[in-house]
Design an enzyme around this catalytic site. Structure first.
Site, short mmCIF file in Angstrom:
data_model
loop_
_atom_site.label_atom_id
_atom_site.label_comp_id
_atom_site.label_asym_id
_atom_site.label_seq_id
_atom_site.Cartn_x
_atom_site.Cartn_y
_atom_site.Cartn_z
N TYR A 69 0.82 -1.21 0.00
CA TYR A 69 0.00 0.00 0.00
C TYR A 69 0.85 1.25 0.00
O TYR A 69 2.03 1.23 0.36
CB TYR A 69 -0.99 0.02 1.17
CG TYR A 69 -0.39 0.17 2.55
CD1 TYR A 69 -0.24 1.43 3.13
CD2 TYR A 69 0.01 -0.94 3.28
CE1 TYR A 69 0.29 1.57 4.40
CE2 TYR A 69 0.54 -0.81 4.55
CZ TYR A 69 0.68 0.45 5.11
OH TYR A 69 1.21 0.60 6.36
N CYS A 70 0.23 2.35 -0.43
CA CYS A 70 0.85 3.67 -0.43
C CYS A 70 -0.25 4.69 -0.16
O CYS A 70 -1.30 4.34 0.39
CB CYS A 70 1.57 3.94 -1.76
SG CYS A 70 0.45 4.05 -3.18
N ARG A 71 -0.05 5.92 -0.54
CA ARG A 71 -1.05 6.95 -0.27
C ARG A 71 -2.33 6.75 -1.08
O ARG A 71 -3.42 6.79 -0.55
CB ARG A 71 -0.46 8.34 -0.55
CG ARG A 71 -1.37 9.49 -0.15
CD ARG A 71 -0.75 10.84 -0.47
NE ARG A 71 -0.70 11.09 -1.90
CZ ARG A 71 -1.71 11.55 -2.63
NH1 ARG A 71 -2.86 11.84 -2.07
NH2 ARG A 71 -1.57 11.74 -3.93
N ILE A 108 -3.94 4.54 1.48
CA ILE A 108 -4.22 5.17 2.77
C ILE A 108 -5.38 6.17 2.65
O ILE A 108 -6.17 6.32 3.58
CB ILE A 108 -2.95 5.87 3.32
CG1 ILE A 108 -1.91 4.84 3.75
CG2 ILE A 108 -3.28 6.81 4.47
CD1 ILE A 108 -2.26 4.07 4.99
#
Length: 103
Positions: A62-64, A91
């Site tokens: 995952y990332c932003r 996120i």
């Protein structure tokens, strides 16, 4: 197959066995994280051998927003990892759905 924030939350609450990998930068991780292991996207290639000995183990990245983690997913798959899933919406979707709470 990618994963939604609600599916990830359920997996975490059920304490399923998988690798959770955060590919954002340290400052983003420090602001809020889901408890995943931090390996920024730019360091993925040099850290490949530390991610999981079992290349068939499920890995959720995952990332932003889901863009960097989509790139990380491709890198991992090209390196032989077979069950890599990208957190759709990253996120941003997690916070929209659950605020800054972690399971």
């Amino acid at each position: 197959m990618d994963i939604s924030v609600s599916e990830l939350k359920s997996k975490m609450e059920d304490k399923e066995d998988f690798v959770l990998l955060d590919v954002r930068e340290l400052y983003e991780y420090d602001e809020f994280n889901l408890g995943g292991r931090l390996i920024p996207l730019g360091e993925i290639m040099s850290q490949l051998d530390t991610i999981s000995v079992d290349k068939n183990k499920e890995i959720v990245v995952y990332c932003r927003s889901g863009n960097r983690s989509a790139m990380a997913k491709q890198i991992l798959q090209q390196s032989g990892y077979t069950q890599v899933r990208n957190l759709l919406g990253g996120i941003m979707d997690w916070e929209a759905s659950f605020g800054q709470s972690r399971p």
